[in-house]
Design an enzyme around this catalytic site. Structure first.
Site, PDB file in Angstrom:
ATOM      1  N   HIS A  53      20.341  34.516  74.645  1.00  0.00           N
ATOM      2  CA  HIS A  53      19.216  35.264  74.213  1.00  0.00           C
ATOM      3  C   HIS A  53      19.955  36.474  73.290  1.00  0.00           C
ATOM      4  CE1 HIS A  53      15.766  33.689  76.844  1.00  0.00           C
ATOM      5  NE2 HIS A  53      16.435  32.634  76.152  1.00  0.00           N
ATOM      6  N   GLU A  55      18.986  39.430  73.623  1.00  0.00           N
ATOM      7  CA  GLU A  55      19.072  40.577  74.546  1.00  0.00           C
ATOM      8  C   GLU A  55      20.512  40.528  75.477  1.00  0.00           C
ATOM      9  OE1 GLU A  55      14.669  39.869  74.593  1.00  0.00           O
ATOM     10  OE2 GLU A  55      16.607  38.677  74.375  1.00  0.00           O
TER      11      GLU A  55
END
Length: 143
Positions: A53, A55
């Site tokens: 992801h 993040e």
């Protein structure tokens, strides 16, 4: 000094890069002392990795830049509310602030009653329409 909107626009640019790669268009940046130290977007399809992801990519990049695992005095700008996996990593990183564009009512960490590090400030709704639109349009194109 730059505004939250300025940095969210940078995160949206990363989401655009993800979109070009046919990834779920989520982008994020991490800022320290008004300087962007990490830029990332979703790479789950590209890397064949469910943990890739935006993040997670940004946390790793920022930690490498800083030379340590903690992101104290850093702010993450992310176009879509982090999932519980990313929220866990953000909590462990002890990041100072997370600025979220659009909420993710189904998969986001906030409705799951999870919290980040006790000292982490969370702000939501920065450029919410723009951040929400890019994800909605992506999924509508897939149907």
């Amino acid at each position: 000094m730059f505004t939250d909107e300025y940095y969210m626009k940078m995160a949206l640019q990363e989401a655009g890069v993800a979109l070009e790669k046919d990834e779920v268009p989520v982008g994020c940046i991490i800022v320290s002392n008004n300087r962007i130290i990490a830029r990332a977007h979703n790479l789950t399809e590209t890397l064949n990795d469910v943990t890739a992801h935006a993040e997670m990519q940004a946390i790793t990049s920022a930690a490498n830049f800083l030379g340590g695992k903690y992101l104290k005095n850093c702010t993450m700008y992310v176009t879509l509310e982090p999932c519980i996996m990313c929220a866990g990593a953000l909590s462990w990183s002890q990041i100072t602030k997370v600025v979220i564009g659009a909420r993710d009512e189904q998969r986001g960490f906030i409705n799951k009653h999870l919290s980040l590090h006790p000292k982490t400030e969370i702000i939501t709704g920065i450029m919410e329409n723009e951040c929400s639109s890019i994800v909605k349009e992506f999924f509508q194109s897939k149907r």
